[in-house]
Write a protein that holds these residues in place. Structure first.
Motif, mmCIF file in Angstrom:
data_model
loop_
_atom_site.group_PDB
_atom_site.id
_atom_site.type_symbol
_atom_site.label_atom_id
_atom_site.label_comp_id
_atom_site.label_asym_id
_atom_site.label_seq_id
_atom_site.Cartn_x
_atom_site.Cartn_y
_atom_site.Cartn_z
ATOM 1 N N CYS A 27 4.840 5.938 7.406
ATOM 2 C CA CYS A 27 5.473 4.796 6.777
ATOM 3 C C CYS A 27 6.772 5.223 6.102
ATOM 4 O O CYS A 27 6.755 6.113 5.243
ATOM 5 C CB CYS A 27 4.545 4.162 5.741
ATOM 6 N N LYS A 57 8.310 3.756 3.873
ATOM 7 C CA LYS A 57 8.100 3.522 2.439
ATOM 8 C C LYS A 57 6.809 4.208 1.999
ATOM 9 O O LYS A 57 5.909 3.600 1.424
ATOM 10 C CB LYS A 57 8.035 2.023 2.150
ATOM 11 N N PHE A 93 -1.518 5.408 5.808
ATOM 12 C CA PHE A 93 -0.491 4.585 6.447
ATOM 13 C C PHE A 93 -1.042 3.702 7.574
ATOM 14 O O PHE A 93 -0.253 3.146 8.360
ATOM 15 C CB PHE A 93 0.622 5.471 7.025
ATOM 16 N N CYS A 121 0.845 0.650 9.147
ATOM 17 C CA CYS A 121 2.299 0.859 9.094
ATOM 18 C C CYS A 121 2.756 1.594 10.357
ATOM 19 O O CYS A 121 1.976 2.261 11.027
ATOM 20 C CB CYS A 121 2.679 1.685 7.865
ATOM 21 N N HIS A 147 6.934 -0.778 6.807
ATOM 22 C CA HIS A 147 5.787 -0.850 5.909
ATOM 23 C C HIS A 147 5.012 -2.152 6.098
ATOM 24 O O HIS A 147 5.595 -3.228 6.234
ATOM 25 C CB HIS A 147 6.297 -0.757 4.463
#
Length: 259
Positions: A170, A172, A225, A228, A234
């Motif tokens: 991800c 983010k 994650f 994602c 994200h």
């Protein structure tokens, strides 16, 4: 070390000599046409391979001198076999796409040759560097967690996460509590070990901490994650409404004697 104490000369004077004269001989594997093993003749083009092979080289040069008759066996089982298993992995290692008989593949999994990251919000990790090493931030190689992730993790662990069923990332990453906790663990361990643990620090950090922890971080099904994607960004939806595993209060007094 006293000034008159001799320093043992290196068996392999440079990293490339170590790879050419030792690794390439001892780890000769049937990589041509293999679906599971691969190697790149231009190994030095791959940041992750250089990092891992440097870890093996520095550990070998130290252990062969200081660790006595068990040095070879210890180096093999603690460091070399686990690290070389990653180096030669055709699917998830640094040489995926390259072939020993067909040469170096210039295409990287991601455009910039690193896992994509988005800048963390300003001030998100302020004050965390106090935990990275007890000698102060001036000694840190990576002065904050986000710098550690962007400049080191995203480079060394560049994996083909786009479209993968098993690996994900991800941009983010800092939105995920588990990822922040695990990456902080790697950062603080790295900053301490590289200063205090001598020539085996890189290899020990990889095998004890980094590879096991990053296997969880990048796990598309069970890691932090999941949902994602590195190429699609994200996903805000969490497995549970409040973003945590549900818990009910324990009965009063149940843990009083364990406090």
């Amino acid at each position: 070390m006293s000034s008159n104490q001799e320093i043992s000369p290196l068996q392999h004077a440079t990293l490339d000599k170590f790879v050419e004269d030792f690794i390439a001989v001892v780890w000769e594997r049937p990589t041509d046409g293999s679906q599971t093993l691969t190697w790149c003749p231009k190994w030095w083009c791959h940041d992750e391979a250089v990092f891992r092979l440097t870890a093996l080289w520095t550990a070998w040069e130290h252990m062969r001198v200081h660790d006595g008759p068990t040095a070879m066996a210890a180096w093999l089982t603690r460091y070399a076999d686990p690290i070389m298993a990653v180096v030669l992995d055709a699917e998830a290692g640094p040489f995926r796409g390259c072939k020993s008989d067909r040469g170096h593949k210039r295409v990287r999994p991601h455009t910039d040759g690193v896992l994509p990251t988005e800048p963390a919000p300003a001030g998100l990790f302020d004050g965390m560097n106090d935990d990275a090493d007890d000698e102060g931030p001036a000694q840190l190689q990576h002065t904050s967690l986000d710098k550690f992730v962007e400049d080191f993790i995203a480079v060394v662990w560049e994996r083909p996460t786009d479209g993968s069923q098993t690996l994900t990332w991800c941009p983010k990453w800092w939105c995920h509590d588990e990822a922040v906790f695990r990456l902080t663990a790697l950062w603080t361990a790295w900053e301490h070990m590289r200063v205090h643990d001598g020539p085996t620090a890189m290899a020990a950090w990889l095998t004890r901490y980094a590879d096991p922890i990053m296997a969880v971080v990048l796990d598309a099904e069970a890691g932090p994650f999941r949902g994602c994607k590195s190429d699609r960004g994200h996903k805000r939806v969490r497995p549970h409404t409040d973003g945590v595993l549900p818990t009910e209060p324990a009965p009063a007094g149940l843990f009083d004697e364990r406090a």
